[in-house]
Design a protein around this motif. Structure first.
Motif, PDB file in Angstrom:
ATOM      1  N   TYR A  69       0.805  -1.224   0.000  1.00 53.70           N
ATOM      2  CA  TYR A  69       0.000   0.000   0.000  1.00 53.70           C
ATOM      3  C   TYR A  69       0.839   1.276   0.000  1.00 53.70           C
ATOM      4  CZ  TYR A  69      -3.823  -3.167   0.759  1.00 53.70           C
ATOM      5  OH  TYR A  69      -4.733  -4.189   0.605  1.00 53.70           O
ATOM      6  N   ARG A  70       2.184   1.133  -0.025  1.00 55.94           N
ATOM      7  CA  ARG A  70       3.075   2.286  -0.049  1.00 55.94           C
ATOM      8  C   ARG A  70       2.723   3.287   1.056  1.00 55.94           C
ATOM      9  NH1 ARG A  70       5.505  -0.829  -2.996  1.00 55.94           N
ATOM     10  NH2 ARG A  70       6.768  -0.205  -4.787  1.00 55.94           N
ATOM     11  N   ILE A  71       2.437   2.725   2.243  1.00 59.15           N
ATOM     12  CA  ILE A  71       2.139   3.496   3.445  1.00 59.15           C
ATOM     13  C   ILE A  71       3.047   2.962   4.554  1.00 59.15           C
ATOM     14  CG2 ILE A  71       0.389   4.023   5.189  1.00 59.15           C
ATOM     15  CD1 ILE A  71      -1.738   3.675   3.097  1.00 59.15           C
ATOM     16  N   PRO A  72       3.579   3.821   5.413  1.00 55.48           N
ATOM     17  CA  PRO A  72       4.467   3.336   6.486  1.00 55.48           C
ATOM     18  C   PRO A  72       3.693   2.635   7.608  1.00 55.48           C
ATOM     19  CG  PRO A  72       4.167   5.695   6.707  1.00 55.48           C
ATOM     20  CD  PRO A  72       3.484   5.301   5.414  1.00 55.48           C
ATOM     21  N   ILE A  73       2.966   1.569   7.225  1.00 55.06           N
ATOM     22  CA  ILE A  73       2.205   0.806   8.207  1.00 55.06           C
ATOM     23  C   ILE A  73       3.168  -0.063   9.008  1.00 55.06           C
ATOM     24  CG2 ILE A  73       0.374  -0.895   8.550  1.00 55.06           C
ATOM     25  CD1 ILE A  73      -0.786  -0.057   5.875  1.00 55.06           C
ATOM     26  N   THR A  74       3.033  -0.049  10.322  1.00 53.74           N
ATOM     27  CA  THR A  74       3.834  -0.936  11.167  1.00 53.74           C
ATOM     28  C   THR A  74       2.908  -1.855  11.956  1.00 53.74           C
ATOM     29  OG1 THR A  74       3.930   0.795  12.869  1.00 53.74           O
ATOM     30  CG2 THR A  74       5.822   0.588  11.397  1.00 53.74           C
ATOM     31  N   ILE A  75       3.334  -3.091  12.063  1.00 50.94           N
ATOM     32  CA  ILE A  75       2.623  -4.097  12.849  1.00 50.94           C
ATOM     33  C   ILE A  75       3.414  -4.315  14.131  1.00 50.94           C
ATOM     34  CG2 ILE A  75       1.729  -6.460  12.861  1.00 50.94           C
ATOM     35  CD1 ILE A  75       0.416  -4.634  10.827  1.00 50.94           C
ATOM     36  N   ALA A  76       2.727  -4.614  15.201  1.00 51.32           N
ATOM     37  CA  ALA A  76       3.392  -4.838  16.487  1.00 51.32           C
ATOM     38  C   ALA A  76       2.680  -5.963  17.222  1.00 51.32           C
ATOM     39  CB  ALA A  76       3.368  -3.558  17.334  1.00 51.32           C
ATOM     40  N   TRP A  77       3.356  -6.540  18.210  1.00 48.11           N
ATOM     41  CA  TRP A  77       2.637  -7.480  19.060  1.00 48.11           C
ATOM     42  C   TRP A  77       1.798  -6.699  20.049  1.00 48.11           C
ATOM     43  CZ3 TRP A  77       8.216  -8.884  19.609  1.00 48.11           C
ATOM     44  CH2 TRP A  77       8.867  -8.110  20.561  1.00 48.11           C
ATOM     45  N   SER A  78       0.783  -7.338  20.568  1.00 48.62           N
ATOM     46  CA  SER A  78      -0.134  -6.670  21.493  1.00 48.62           C
ATOM     47  C   SER A  78       0.495  -6.623  22.886  1.00 48.62           C
ATOM     48  CB  SER A  78      -1.474  -7.423  21.545  1.00 48.62           C
ATOM     49  OG  SER A  78      -2.326  -6.836  22.503  1.00 48.62           O
ATOM     50  N   THR A  79       1.105  -5.485  23.206  1.00 49.51           N
ATOM     51  CA  THR A  79       1.685  -5.327  24.539  1.00 49.51           C
ATOM     52  C   THR A  79       0.615  -5.330  25.627  1.00 49.51           C
ATOM     53  OG1 THR A  79       3.559  -4.110  23.613  1.00 49.51           O
ATOM     54  CG2 THR A  79       3.148  -3.864  25.977  1.00 49.51           C
ATOM     55  N   PRO A  80      -0.505  -4.598  25.461  1.00 50.22           N
ATOM     56  CA  PRO A  80      -1.578  -4.715  26.460  1.00 50.22           C
ATOM     57  C   PRO A  80      -2.096  -6.143  26.575  1.00 50.22           C
ATOM     58  CG  PRO A  80      -1.941  -2.798  25.076  1.00 50.22           C
ATOM     59  CD  PRO A  80      -0.832  -3.581  24.443  1.00 50.22           C
ATOM     60  N   GLY A  81      -2.113  -6.850  25.450  1.00 52.48           N
ATOM     61  CA  GLY A  81      -2.605  -8.225  25.484  1.00 52.48           C
ATOM     62  C   GLY A  81      -1.721  -9.137  26.303  1.00 52.48           C
ATOM     63  N   VAL A  82      -0.402  -8.993  26.156  1.00 54.85           N
ATOM     64  CA  VAL A  82       0.490  -9.870  26.907  1.00 54.85           C
ATOM     65  C   VAL A  82       0.547  -9.438  28.370  1.00 54.85           C
ATOM     66  CG1 VAL A  82       2.737  -8.711  26.632  1.00 54.85           C
ATOM     67  CG2 VAL A  82       2.605 -11.200  26.528  1.00 54.85           C
ATOM     68  N   ALA A  83       0.325  -8.140  28.631  1.00 46.72           N
ATOM     69  CA  ALA A  83       0.199  -7.699  30.026  1.00 46.72           C
ATOM     70  C   ALA A  83      -1.035  -8.329  30.659  1.00 46.72           C
ATOM     71  CB  ALA A  83       0.109  -6.177  30.085  1.00 46.72           C
ATOM     72  N   LEU A  84      -2.082  -8.465  29.873  1.00 45.56           N
ATOM     73  CA  LEU A  84      -3.288  -9.164  30.336  1.00 45.56           C
ATOM     74  C   LEU A  84      -2.965 -10.598  30.736  1.00 45.56           C
ATOM     75  CD1 LEU A  84      -6.472  -9.461  30.490  1.00 45.56           C
ATOM     76  CD2 LEU A  84      -6.336 -10.169  28.106  1.00 45.56           C
ATOM     77  N   LEU A  85      -2.138 -11.264  29.946  1.00 45.42           N
ATOM     78  CA  LEU A  85      -1.757 -12.637  30.267  1.00 45.42           C
ATOM     79  C   LEU A  85      -0.991 -12.685  31.586  1.00 45.42           C
ATOM     80  CD1 LEU A  85      -0.534 -13.917  26.770  1.00 45.42           C
ATOM     81  CD2 LEU A  85      -2.806 -14.140  27.794  1.00 45.42           C
ATOM     82  N   ALA A  86      -0.095 -11.710  31.782  1.00 50.47           N
ATOM     83  CA  ALA A  86       0.689 -11.688  33.016  1.00 50.47           C
ATOM     84  C   ALA A  86      -0.193 -11.522  34.241  1.00 50.47           C
ATOM     85  CB  ALA A  86       1.717 -10.555  32.957  1.00 50.47           C
ATOM     86  N   ALA A  87      -1.331 -10.835  34.075  1.00 49.12           N
ATOM     87  CA  ALA A  87      -2.254 -10.647  35.196  1.00 49.12           C
ATOM     88  C   ALA A  87      -3.232 -11.808  35.339  1.00 49.12           C
ATOM     89  CB  ALA A  87      -3.036  -9.349  35.007  1.00 49.12           C
ATOM     90  N   THR A  88      -3.336 -12.641  34.305  1.00 46.81           N
ATOM     91  CA  THR A  88      -4.325 -13.722  34.310  1.00 46.81           C
ATOM     92  C   THR A  88      -3.847 -14.938  35.093  1.00 46.81           C
ATOM     93  OG1 THR A  88      -5.232 -13.023  32.178  1.00 46.81           O
ATOM     94  CG2 THR A  88      -5.632 -15.306  32.848  1.00 46.81           C
ATOM     95  N   GLY A  89      -2.607 -15.337  34.859  1.00 47.99           N
ATOM     96  CA  GLY A  89      -2.098 -16.531  35.521  1.00 47.99           C
ATOM     97  C   GLY A  89      -2.560 -17.796  34.827  1.00 47.99           C
TER      98      GLY A  89
END
Length: 397
Positions: A69-89
């Motif tokens: 798409y010739r756009i500076p799109i960046t993908i990332a891992w879900s940091t809030p999501g993995v923080a959720l896992l750390a709180a879930t146990g």
């Protein structure tokens, strides 16, 4: 002739911006990824596999979307999501059930591309409640540096001091430099104790797990992971790019992130999404004065993530060898900004403050009922309180 002479310099700027985007994004939050995966039941090898898988998917996703798409799109891992896992146990069914939850979350992300009403439904969740849930999930992780400072001052204090000084002088690099301080602490500890790292553990390797589904993994992991990824990453990611003059191709972006999340899931990867904070580095004016040439930053960010993914086992080994409290301190300071932003958005509207407070407290409590994590109950409690408080009220004119 002059145009030919300037072109290499023009290309270098977005390429460097993309590499900086990946370096900052990876080194700032990889410790959170490993912490979250280990907390929900992954072995060290499975957590390293998850980091490798998610890094590879992020890298390929950046390259595909930016190039197409010739756009500076960046993908990332879900940091809030993995923080959720750390709180879930741990959840019922163990690590295979967690992997099953990852797959369900990926399927829901895909559904937002195929069925737009699902995305609209997520958008109807009040931002105050979604951010309050995130803030409650982040609280225990953000407290960890101070707990560690009391338990192991000689190990944690250097990390916090470097982070504080860097936050004043070079804010963008504060967390990566804190991680470098942690590496020094680990090296000193290994020298003192004489422990040697097994060279075999430094080789990147994917470990696949057959998924299973339980009520706890679907309701306690998949649904909150999907909601927090959409509300705290994808929606802000679109807004950030719009503020910089770019329109994200929503359906293709959700297809790429949904398929990428599904591919990474069985190897231990939790979820990928549009970049939000990192997007501002690759797509901002510093990447290139001409917005049409910034797309190269998305490609170079993807290439750098692939390189860093190859080093994921080494990063995981550092985390495993670190003294207790050191890596949680790095993870904690990495989430300070996200926590502050979530708290601000949660209580910004006085009319939504009480439901947000209830949501925050339930999420921070860490309670689990019927095998379902606190994040789900926090969201449910906040929506119930909000519904009761707004019952019979007329909308403001």
């Amino acid at each position: 002739m002059p145009e030919t002479a300037v072109a290499p310099v023009s290309l270098a700027r977005p390429l460097v911006a993309g590499m900086v985007t990946a370096l900052v994004g990876f080194t700032s939050t990889f410790a959170v990824v490993l912490t979250g995966l280990r907390t929900v039941g992954a072995t060290p090898a499975q957590a390293a596999s998850g980091l490798l898988a998610i890094s590879l998917v992020v890298g390929v996703g950046c390259i595909i979307l930016a190039w197409r798409y010739r756009i500076p799109i960046t993908i990332a891992w879900s940091t809030p999501g993995v923080a959720l896992l750390a709180a879930t146990g741990a959840v019922e069914g163990g690590w295979p059930a967690v992997v099953g939850g990852f797959l369900v979350s990926a399927a829901l992300i895909l559904c937002t591309a195929l069925f737009p009403p699902l995305g609209a439904l997520i958008a109807r969740i009040p931002p105050s409640i979604a951010q309050a849930m995130l803030a409650g999930v982040l609280l225990p992780l953000c407290v960890a540096p101070f707990v560690g400072l009391v338990d192991d001052p000689w190990g944690v204090a250097p990390v916090l001091i470097v982070w504080l000084v860097a936050s004043r002088l070079v804010p963008r690099w504060a967390v990566p430099l804190a991680f470098l301080a942690a590496i020094v602490v680990v090296a000193i500890e290994l020298t003192r104790t004489g422990v040697d790292a097994d060279a075999a553990t430094l080789l990147p390797r994917l470990e696949f797990t057959a998924p299973t589904l339980t009520v706890g993994s679907v309701v306690g992991i998949a649904l909150p992971l999907f909601v927090v990824t959409m509300a705290s990453q994808n929606v802000p990611g679109v807004a950030v790019m719009r503020s910089l003059g770019y329109t994200i191709p929503w359906r293709p972006a959700m297809l790429v992130t949904g398929l990428g999340s599904a591919l990474a899931a069985t190897a231990g990867g939790h979820a990928v999404n549009l970049g939000a904070i990192s997007a501002a580095i690759a797509a901002g004016p510093d990447a290139h004065p001409d917005p049409r040439r910034r797309w190269a930053a998305g490609v170079s960010a993807g290439g750098m993530y692939l390189v860093l993914g190859g080093l994921s086992a080494a990063f995981a080994a550092i985390v495993l060898l670190a003294p207790p409290g050191v890596i949680p301190a790095v993870a904690g300071v990495a989430l300070f900004a996200a926590f502050g932003s979530a708290v601000q958005q949660a209580i910004d509207d006085p009319g939504e403050r009480l439901p947000a407070v209830v949501t925050f407290l339930v999420a921070a409590s860490g309670i689990a009922i019927a095998g379902v994590s606190a994040a789900f109950w926090a969201l449910a409690a906040g929506l119930v309180v909000r519904t009761v408080l707004h019952l019979g009220r007329r909308p403001a004119a």
